[in-house]
Design a protein around this motif. Structure first.
Motif, PDB file in Angstrom:
ATOM      1  N   GLN A   1     -13.656  -3.041  -8.191  1.00  0.00           N
ATOM      2  CA  GLN A   1     -12.662  -2.600  -7.207  1.00  0.00           C
ATOM      3  C   GLN A   1     -11.488  -1.876  -7.852  1.00  0.00           C
ATOM      4  O   GLN A   1     -10.730  -1.190  -7.162  1.00  0.00           O
ATOM      5  CB  GLN A   1     -12.176  -3.803  -6.388  1.00  0.00           C
ATOM      6  CG  GLN A   1     -13.257  -4.376  -5.482  1.00  0.00           C
ATOM      7  CD  GLN A   1     -12.761  -5.532  -4.627  1.00  0.00           C
ATOM      8  OE1 GLN A   1     -12.398  -6.596  -5.123  1.00  0.00           O
ATOM      9  NE2 GLN A   1     -12.743  -5.326  -3.332  1.00  0.00           N
ATOM     10  N   HIS A   2     -11.316  -2.007  -9.154  1.00  0.00           N
ATOM     11  CA  HIS A   2     -10.296  -1.258  -9.870  1.00  0.00           C
ATOM     12  C   HIS A   2     -10.906   0.033 -10.403  1.00  0.00           C
ATOM     13  O   HIS A   2     -12.068   0.050 -10.835  1.00  0.00           O
ATOM     14  CB  HIS A   2      -9.721  -2.093 -11.022  1.00  0.00           C
ATOM     15  CG  HIS A   2      -8.886  -3.245 -10.565  1.00  0.00           C
ATOM     16  ND1 HIS A   2      -8.667  -4.363 -11.333  1.00  0.00           N
ATOM     17  CD2 HIS A   2      -8.218  -3.460  -9.404  1.00  0.00           C
ATOM     18  CE1 HIS A   2      -7.891  -5.222 -10.674  1.00  0.00           C
ATOM     19  NE2 HIS A   2      -7.616  -4.683  -9.499  1.00  0.00           N
TER      20      HIS A   2
ATOM     21  N   SER B   1      -0.392  -6.593  -8.780  1.00  0.00           N
ATOM     22  CA  SER B   1      -1.565  -5.872  -9.249  1.00  0.00           C
ATOM     23  C   SER B   1      -2.274  -6.639 -10.360  1.00  0.00           C
ATOM     24  O   SER B   1      -1.638  -7.244 -11.230  1.00  0.00           O
ATOM     25  CB  SER B   1      -1.157  -4.483  -9.767  1.00  0.00           C
ATOM     26  OG  SER B   1      -2.275  -3.803 -10.298  1.00  0.00           O
TER      27      SER B   1
ATOM     28  N   ARG C   1      -1.020  -0.009  -6.107  1.00  0.00           N
ATOM     29  CA  ARG C   1      -1.522   0.337  -4.782  1.00  0.00           C
ATOM     30  C   ARG C   1      -0.409   0.800  -3.862  1.00  0.00           C
ATOM     31  O   ARG C   1      -0.676   1.335  -2.773  1.00  0.00           O
ATOM     32  CB  ARG C   1      -2.205  -0.886  -4.155  1.00  0.00           C
ATOM     33  CG  ARG C   1      -3.390  -1.391  -4.946  1.00  0.00           C
ATOM     34  CD  ARG C   1      -3.698  -2.837  -4.636  1.00  0.00           C
ATOM     35  NE  ARG C   1      -2.616  -3.728  -5.056  1.00  0.00           N
ATOM     36  CZ  ARG C   1      -2.640  -5.056  -4.929  1.00  0.00           C
ATOM     37  NH1 ARG C   1      -3.689  -5.639  -4.380  1.00  0.00           N
ATOM     38  NH2 ARG C   1      -1.618  -5.782  -5.341  1.00  0.00           N
TER      39      ARG C   1
ATOM     40  N   VAL D   1      -4.757   0.510  -0.449  1.00  0.00           N
ATOM     41  CA  VAL D   1      -5.442  -0.786  -0.479  1.00  0.00           C
ATOM     42  C   VAL D   1      -6.852  -0.716   0.092  1.00  0.00           C
ATOM     43  O   VAL D   1      -7.499  -1.752   0.282  1.00  0.00           O
ATOM     44  CB  VAL D   1      -4.623  -1.859   0.279  1.00  0.00           C
ATOM     45  CG1 VAL D   1      -3.300  -2.109  -0.413  1.00  0.00           C
ATOM     46  CG2 VAL D   1      -4.410  -1.451   1.736  1.00  0.00           C
TER      47      VAL D   1
ATOM     48  N   THR E   1      -6.403   3.665  -5.723  1.00  0.00           N
ATOM     49  CA  THR E   1      -6.836   3.108  -4.438  1.00  0.00           C
ATOM     50  C   THR E   1      -7.844   2.003  -4.680  1.00  0.00           C
ATOM     51  O   THR E   1      -8.829   2.194  -5.397  1.00  0.00           O
ATOM     52  CB  THR E   1      -7.459   4.187  -3.546  1.00  0.00           C
ATOM     53  OG1 THR E   1      -6.469   5.196  -3.285  1.00  0.00           O
ATOM     54  CG2 THR E   1      -7.929   3.587  -2.219  1.00  0.00           C
ATOM     55  N   PHE E   2      -7.582   0.860  -4.096  1.00  0.00           N
ATOM     56  CA  PHE E   2      -8.451  -0.311  -4.238  1.00  0.00           C
ATOM     57  C   PHE E   2      -9.799  -0.026  -3.591  1.00  0.00           C
ATOM     58  O   PHE E   2      -9.885   0.382  -2.440  1.00  0.00           O
ATOM     59  CB  PHE E   2      -7.782  -1.508  -3.554  1.00  0.00           C
ATOM     60  CG  PHE E   2      -8.139  -2.835  -4.149  1.00  0.00           C
ATOM     61  CD1 PHE E   2      -7.643  -3.216  -5.380  1.00  0.00           C
ATOM     62  CD2 PHE E   2      -8.959  -3.714  -3.465  1.00  0.00           C
ATOM     63  CE1 PHE E   2      -7.956  -4.450  -5.926  1.00  0.00           C
ATOM     64  CE2 PHE E   2      -9.285  -4.941  -3.995  1.00  0.00           C
ATOM     65  CZ  PHE E   2      -8.781  -5.318  -5.236  1.00  0.00           C
ATOM     66  N   ARG E   3     -10.875  -0.225  -4.353  1.00  0.00           N
ATOM     67  CA  ARG E   3     -12.208   0.060  -3.841  1.00  0.00           C
ATOM     68  C   ARG E   3     -12.774  -1.124  -3.057  1.00  0.00           C
ATOM     69  O   ARG E   3     -12.316  -2.258  -3.184  1.00  0.00           O
ATOM     70  CB  ARG E   3     -13.156   0.356  -5.002  1.00  0.00           C
ATOM     71  CG  ARG E   3     -12.854   1.608  -5.793  1.00  0.00           C
ATOM     72  CD  ARG E   3     -13.709   1.609  -7.039  1.00  0.00           C
ATOM     73  NE  ARG E   3     -13.593   2.829  -7.820  1.00  0.00           N
ATOM     74  CZ  ARG E   3     -14.008   2.928  -9.078  1.00  0.00           C
ATOM     75  NH1 ARG E   3     -14.570   1.900  -9.672  1.00  0.00           N
ATOM     76  NH2 ARG E   3     -13.861   4.060  -9.734  1.00  0.00           N
TER      77      ARG E   3
ATOM     78  N   TRP F   1      -8.691  -3.032   3.396  1.00  0.00           N
ATOM     79  CA  TRP F   1      -8.102  -4.339   3.696  1.00  0.00           C
ATOM     80  C   TRP F   1      -7.766  -4.450   5.175  1.00  0.00           C
ATOM     81  O   TRP F   1      -7.284  -3.500   5.789  1.00  0.00           O
ATOM     82  CB  TRP F   1      -6.829  -4.547   2.890  1.00  0.00           C
ATOM     83  CG  TRP F   1      -7.070  -4.858   1.443  1.00  0.00           C
ATOM     84  CD1 TRP F   1      -8.252  -4.786   0.769  1.00  0.00           C
ATOM     85  CD2 TRP F   1      -6.093  -5.292   0.502  1.00  0.00           C
ATOM     86  NE1 TRP F   1      -8.075  -5.146  -0.535  1.00  0.00           N
ATOM     87  CE2 TRP F   1      -6.770  -5.464  -0.732  1.00  0.00           C
ATOM     88  CE3 TRP F   1      -4.730  -5.546   0.574  1.00  0.00           C
ATOM     89  CZ2 TRP F   1      -6.108  -5.887  -1.885  1.00  0.00           C
ATOM     90  CZ3 TRP F   1      -4.071  -5.973  -0.567  1.00  0.00           C
ATOM     91  CH2 TRP F   1      -4.751  -6.141  -1.781  1.00  0.00           C
TER      92      TRP F   1
END
Length: 378
Positions: free
Chosen positions: A107-108, A170, A132, A139, A214-216, A142
């Motif tokens: 996710q990073h 983070s 983020r 994010v 951007t968080f995957r 989410w």
């Protein structure tokens, strides 16, 4: 004759170590290693997985990778669990001057690593944070509840460290090894928010910069997010405020004990209401047993979650807890009943006095017998 078809990266001291704490990430580690290798091409790096003895074979998957590429390393922890402590252990197990921390669930965004390294060197920074919440970051998918909880925790964290860091929660950052070495004995190692721990443990404000990412969405495995994350975050904040003099397990045990007071009174009050004051001894006994059971299960879930009893051991742990705590329970009931019958105090204060006496004994038993000496913990 040497087999030229097998690529063996040259052995040289790593400039950058990427620390990846893992628990049940067997399906993600190979892809993560491939992605890190691709973005760090031309650099001297190592990828250090710190696995909390995952039951899905994560450690063995990493060993397979390490047999093909010596830049991949593994620390397998047995009997220890926790993201922050895993990060600390990994960061102290490498000679690299620059340390990156990222999750093992993909996710990073690993593509940010070269920019982080360039920024920390060129701008003489001590830490670079993948954020983020700066312009260009996000994010991902989410839901509203998770966004709210993250924002709330962020505001609390900003107040704690007193730094204009937009994303103190983070889990994706790069730091100079000298920073960790200078504050390692002050790190709490609690919970999931190691970045906040580092900022609040530093002797002076750190030179930092935030880079957006951007968080995957998670591609494999299950999310480790649970209500216990918030609990451990609050414990870490309490530890930072109160210092290391008071053990964090005692803080957790005391908080749960405070909740046990309400459980106790919630059982005792209706018994006295229905049966009258003559049933105080019966009510106090029943309330003590219910509160003790409640405290045991909550402590097993939260205070001792890294040594959590499961299955048959859960029943055995409850049995030994109740058995050994019977002395504390007898003192609880006896003292409360004496104070009530002698008229020294009303039923509430009498019950509270009994609870306080039993609490000290219960904590000692919890720390020495129920979990630490259990035949099997998880």
């Amino acid at each position: 004759m040497q087999d030229q078809s097998t690529h063996r990266p040259p052995c040289q001291p790593p400039e950058l170590a990427v620390i990846v704490p893992t628990y049940k990430e067997a399906d993600s580690v190979a892809e993560l290693a491939r992605s890190v290798e691709a973005v760090l091409d031309g650099l001297a790096w190592e990828l250090l997985f710190v696995d909390d003895d995952s039951p899905d074979g994560t450690a063995e998957r990493v060993r397979e990778l390490a047999r093909r590429d010596p830049r991949v390393r593994l620390i397998q922890r047995v009997g220890r669990r926790g993201l922050s402590s895993a990060c600390i252990e990994g960061m102290l197990a490498t000679s690299a001057p620059f340390l990156a921390v990222m999750d093992g669930d993909l996710q990073h965004d690993e593509r940010l690593l070269p920019r982080m390294l360039q920024a920390i060197k060129d701008e003489d920074l001590e830490i670079v944070v993948g954020s983020r919440y700066v312009e260009g970051g996000g994010v991902g998918d989410w839901n509203a509840r998770r966004q709210f909880m993250s924002r709330l925790a962020t505001r609390i964290g900003q107040r704690l460290i007193g730094v204009e860091l937009q994303d103190p929660m983070s889990g994706f950052f790069m730091v100079r090894a000298t920073v960790i070495q200078s504050c390692m004995r002050r790190l709490s190692g609690l919970g999931f928010k190691i970045l906040l721990d580092i900022f609040s443990s530093a002797e002076r404000p750190l030179r930092f910069r935030e880079l957006p990412f951007t968080f995957r969405q998670r591609q494999a495995g299950d999310s480790k997010l649970e209500k216990a994350v918030l609990w451990e975050y609050l414990l870490m904040l309490a530890q930072k405020i109160l210092g290391t003099t008071i053990p964090v397990r005692f803080i957790a045990f005391s908080l749960i004990g405070g909740l046990g007071v309400f459980v106790h009174m919630a059982v005792l009050w209706p018994i006295l209401t229905l049966l009258g004051s003559g049933a105080f001894l019966l009510g106090q006994t029943a309330a003590t047993l219910v509160a003790m059971t409640s405290n045991f299960f909550l402590n097993n879930l939260l205070t001792y979650r890294d040594m959590r009893l499961r299955g048959r051991q859960l029943l055995w742990g409850w049995f030994t807890f109740v058995l050994v705590c019977s002395v504390g329970a007898l003192a609880n009931v006896g003292i409360a009943n004496y104070l009530f019958l002698e008229g020294h105090s009303g039923w509430f204060l009498s019950a509270l006095a009994g609870i306080l006496v039993g609490a000290v004994w219960n904590y000692a038993v919890t720390a020495v017998y129920t979990w630490k000496r259990s035949p099997q913990t998880a």
